[in-house]
Design a protein around this motif. Structure first.
Motif, mmCIF file in Angstrom:
data_model
loop_
_atom_site.group_PDB
_atom_site.id
_atom_site.type_symbol
_atom_site.label_atom_id
_atom_site.label_comp_id
_atom_site.label_asym_id
_atom_site.label_seq_id
_atom_site.Cartn_x
_atom_site.Cartn_y
_atom_site.Cartn_z
ATOM 1 N N TRP A 261 -70.169 -52.122 -84.448
ATOM 2 C CA TRP A 261 -69.611 -52.431 -85.762
ATOM 3 C C TRP A 261 -69.922 -51.331 -86.802
ATOM 4 C CZ3 TRP A 261 -66.066 -56.025 -86.114
ATOM 5 C CH2 TRP A 261 -66.105 -56.919 -85.191
ATOM 6 N N GLY A 262 -70.856 -50.524 -86.536
ATOM 7 C CA GLY A 262 -70.885 -49.309 -87.552
ATOM 8 C C GLY A 262 -69.870 -48.222 -87.014
ATOM 9 N N TYR A 264 -66.952 -49.141 -86.482
ATOM 10 C CA TYR A 264 -65.766 -49.770 -86.886
ATOM 11 C C TYR A 264 -65.886 -49.308 -88.320
ATOM 12 C CZ TYR A 264 -62.235 -53.133 -88.192
ATOM 13 O OH TYR A 264 -61.143 -53.765 -88.801
ATOM 14 N N ALA A 265 -66.547 -49.504 -88.997
ATOM 15 C CA ALA A 265 -66.965 -49.081 -90.429
ATOM 16 C C ALA A 265 -66.556 -47.744 -90.833
ATOM 17 C CB ALA A 265 -68.386 -49.647 -90.675
ATOM 18 N N VAL A 268 -62.771 -47.936 -90.735
ATOM 19 C CA VAL A 268 -62.455 -48.601 -92.174
ATOM 20 C C VAL A 268 -62.752 -47.744 -93.429
ATOM 21 C CG1 VAL A 268 -62.823 -50.438 -93.719
ATOM 22 C CG2 VAL A 268 -62.842 -50.669 -91.284
ATOM 23 N N GLY A 269 -63.557 -46.871 -93.416
ATOM 24 C CA GLY A 269 -63.935 -45.793 -94.400
ATOM 25 C C GLY A 269 -62.832 -44.936 -94.470
#
Length: 287
Positions: A261-262, A264-265, A268-269
């Motif tokens: 999930w990091g 994926y963040a 998204v960033g």
């Protein structure tokens, strides 16, 4: 003898908008939804994406059916399901990048964007509405393609039927359409900045397929700080089993270890930063 004249201000008064007309977020969203589905390219790209996902899953399952003994003891595991879905994660997302790019750049090519901004003078609601429509359509398309891929692969090779008791299974299956849709949004965000369909598609495809692939094979210490924050490579972790992530890290060392999930963040960033830059350009340029 005098001649009656009509004041020149009359036409302007007649052209004034009706006082009962109100601009609403729902109206802008509905308008962008209709615009997207009025394009023939929308149906072509959605159909092509589903076909690509299913065909790649079929190819993986067909090749695995010749050596079923290799899957003994790992029936339906997250690693097996990842092998089915991984090819579609890249190629499916790149097809949907075309749809996302056209959604925002197409109006600039035809000049229709002037009419859009005349109807919505604040402009930013148009950008957010387009983004929401693209996000929904690309996620739904990828979800349908993923479900059909798993169904077909499971019919060909029973070992490729998902074992939902695997703690990583839900993340892999849902992470696949989530990753695909977010890469498409990356193309959308870049399109708001470049405003050119060909440049947007070439940039995203070139960066994902060429630049990131090359950087992953170059053994240079400073690149170990760059590789963790490459958008596609980082974002793909959300749909990758921990076992595969560890193997990748051994082949291509990283200075920063990101969780699924990091990673994926990070993707998204990238989308948020590009969208912000596109929004600034939208408000500061005449067109």
């Amino acid at each position: 003898m005098s001649t009656a004249t009509t004041p020149r201000t009359a036409p302007a008064a007649a052209a004034a908008p009706a006082s009962g007309v109100r601009l609403s977020p729902w109206g802008v969203l509905r308008s962008e939804w209709i615009k997207l589905w009025s394009l023939r390219s929308t149906f072509w790209t959605i159909g092509l994406t589903i076909v690509v996902l299913v065909l790649l899953a079929w190819a993986m399952a067909a090749s695995a059916s010749f050596a079923p003994e290799e899957f003994e003891g790992a029936d339906g595991s997250a690693s097996i399901i990842y092998l089915v879905l991984a090819p579609g994660q890249i190629f499916g997302s790149l097809v949907l990048v075309v749809l996302a790019a056209l959604a925002v750049t197409g109006e600039y090519g035809t000049g229709q964007v002037r009419s859009t901004f005349a109807a919505v003078p604040t402009r930013l609601p148009v950008l957010w509405a387009k983004g929401l429509v693209v996000a929904f359509v690309t996620f739904a398309t990828a979800a349908v393609g993923t479900a059909l891929s798993l169904l077909l692969a499971g019919m060909i090779v029973p070992a490729m039927q998902p074992d939902w008791s695997d703690p990583e299974m839900l993340r892999i299956v849902l992470g696949t359409p989530l990753y695909i849709a977010t890469v498409a949004l990356l193309g959308f965000a870049l399109g708001t900045l470049l405003r050119n369909t060909a440049a947007t598609i070439a940039t995203v495809i070139g960066f994902v397929l060429v630049v990131e692939s090359v950087l992953s094979f170059i053994s240079w210490k400073p690149l170990e700080w760059v590789r963790p924050f490459l958008p596609s490579s980082a974002g793909a972790r959300v749909a990758t089993p921990e076992e595969m992530i560890e193997m990748t890290n051994q082949m291509s060392p990283l200075a920063v270890e990101l969780s699924p999930w990091g990673g994926y963040a990070v993707l998204v960033g990238w989308v948020v930063v590009l969208l912000a830059a596109g929004a600034v350009r939208l408000r500061t340029r005449d067109v």
